[in-house]
Design an enzyme around this catalytic site. Sequence first.
Site, PDB file in Angstrom:
ATOM      1  N   GLU A 179       0.838  -1.215   0.000  1.00 61.76           N
ATOM      2  CA  GLU A 179       0.000   0.000   0.000  1.00 61.76           C
ATOM      3  C   GLU A 179       0.866   1.256   0.000  1.00 61.76           C
ATOM      4  OE1 GLU A 179      -4.231  -1.453   1.822  1.00 61.76           O
ATOM      5  OE2 GLU A 179      -2.983  -0.269   3.116  1.00 61.76           O
ATOM      6  N   GLU A 372      -5.755  -8.097  -1.157  1.00 62.76           N
ATOM      7  CA  GLU A 372      -6.446  -7.942   0.131  1.00 62.76           C
ATOM      8  C   GLU A 372      -7.908  -7.635  -0.132  1.00 62.76           C
ATOM      9  OE1 GLU A 372      -4.903  -5.221   3.078  1.00 62.76           O
ATOM     10  OE2 GLU A 372      -2.842  -5.679   2.529  1.00 62.76           O
TER      11      GLU A 372
HETATM   12  C1  BG6 Z   1      -4.626  -2.589   4.666  1.00 65.45           C
HETATM   13  C2  BG6 Z   1      -3.326  -3.130   5.156  1.00 65.45           C
HETATM   14  O1  BG6 Z   1      -4.572  -1.208   4.830  1.00 65.45           O
HETATM   15  O2  BG6 Z   1      -5.809  -2.914   5.316  1.00 65.45           O
HETATM   16  C3  BG6 Z   1      -3.429  -4.227   6.188  1.00 65.45           C
HETATM   17  O3  BG6 Z   1      -2.455  -3.508   4.126  1.00 65.45           O
HETATM   18  C4  BG6 Z   1      -4.617  -3.968   7.089  1.00 65.45           C
HETATM   19  O4  BG6 Z   1      -2.215  -4.286   6.882  1.00 65.45           O
HETATM   20  C5  BG6 Z   1      -5.876  -3.988   6.235  1.00 65.45           C
HETATM   21  O5  BG6 Z   1      -4.705  -4.861   8.150  1.00 65.45           O
HETATM   22  C6  BG6 Z   1      -7.182  -3.867   6.998  1.00 65.45           C
HETATM   23  O6  BG6 Z   1      -7.176  -2.766   7.833  1.00 65.45           O
HETATM   24  P1  BG6 Z   1      -7.437  -2.926   9.390  1.00 65.45           P
HETATM   25  O7  BG6 Z   1      -7.170  -1.610   9.968  1.00 65.45           O
HETATM   26  O8  BG6 Z   1      -8.859  -3.344   9.523  1.00 65.45           O
HETATM   27  O9  BG6 Z   1      -6.499  -3.979   9.849  1.00 65.45           O
END
Ligand code: BG6
Length: 483
Positions: A179, A372
């Site tokens: 990211e 993701e």
């Molecule tokens: C992304 C990241 O921003 O979102 C992860 O690459 C992160 O590291 C994921 O865990 C989800 O966000 P959060 O704050 O719910 O963990």
Amino acid sequence: MALDKNFLWGGATAANQTEGGVLEGGRQLANIDVLPYGEDRKKVAAGELEMLDWKEGYYYPAKEAIDMYHHYMEDIRLFAEMGFKVYRMSLSWSRIFPNGDDETPNEAGLKFYEDIFNELKKYGIEPLVTITHFDIPIHLIKEYGGWRSRKMIDFYTRYAETVITRYKGLVHYWLTINEINILLHQPFVGGGIVFKEGENKEAIKYQAAHHQLVASALTTKIAHEVDPENKVGCMLAGGSHYPYTCRPEDYQEAIKRDREGYFFIDVQARGNYPNYALKKFEREGLSIQMAPEDKEILAASPVDFVTFSYYCSRTVSAHPEDYEQATGNLFASIKNEHLPSTEWGWQIDPLGLRNSLNQLYDRYQKPLFIVENGLGAVDVPDENGYVEDDYRIDYLEKHVQAFMDAVEIDGVELLGYTTWGCIDLIAASTGQMSKRYGFVYVDRDDQGNGTLRRTKKKSFDWYKQVIATNGEAVRNQIPSAVL
Ligand code: BG6
């Protein structure tokens, strides 16, 4: 038409949110280890509050996380049972170069990941490796100011070359920086930057961005030289911006906000700075120092594929103060009344995923990879520790359908899909354990109590079925529109 038979289904995690063992095996502290739980977390993440060591009175969730450092064999076995073809994970930089500027790497750290890769190989799971996922040795921050320093290019590329060489043949898919656009929103997390009074923050962030972009291009070059089979990708915190109304200035705002993220990928995928960015630097008086050879470095080594995270879309206006705000994955957004929200206020928009895939593919014409996607939710296990997470299945089912439509109807080239937090882990934004994404429940709470026992949730079998049928299990009843 179905997905390609080699489509890479799997899950994703990051070292800092799973491993723990932060001072074991010669590892030293990283920026992410000193992000405290609680209200100061945001200020530290933004580089507004300096915290470069563990301090009395704070709880630091990354310290133990879910202790994957000692549980990885068990966890990989569970991933294999779901039928994972790919597992996205990251390396902890300070496990390999504990201080970051060390002349030689830490063998114990290298061995730790080698063991993981061999374990994955045993089950035929391909690793997809993020070289740095919000993870910078703290010494590099104390000594050099993090990515604001050009020296970081050398430290990072030495680290990257070390791991790419060592894991030749075990790893074929690399992501240089997780990211990368988060640098603009959470400079300490993305760049190890702590601001000093009166500094031009915008100039520092874009200077750090330039260093990261050069380091990323050099790493792509190294990876190709070490093994022509290597494929290197960039990684964007994705999710397009919608104009709140059809007023032209709202649409213009949406373009502007999309560009904040695309800026990085434009450079990484096309090999040069987009004109809108150069104009911004000029207009805002941001004098970004670039070495004479940088242009050539960027042009010579664009990435092979483009990856992104997708949790939600975002809605913007030229007059945001007039509207109710929603929370989102680190970016401010107006509440979109056409969309439901998660318990954390992130707006659920499966069609937005299909739209993002189309936008990215139109823009770059390179293979894409969703690295993701998932639902952060509170899970309540029954007396046997079992979680019936139909809400998670529903979220994922709709998103899988959406990307299958993007591939099958729109013709987007998609290499794979890794759901975020395939095993419960520490949330990056809040440090919570109670914000769970996994197919596997981990018994641990927000204060670090719990047995760390792993238990399969209902979604575990659901995802296993999805993978076994190459997505056919979710082919749904909702007719899909042609874009
Ligand atoms: C992304 C990241 O921003 O979102 C992860 O690459 C992160 O590291 C994921 O865990 C989800 O966000 P959060 O704050 O719910 O963990």
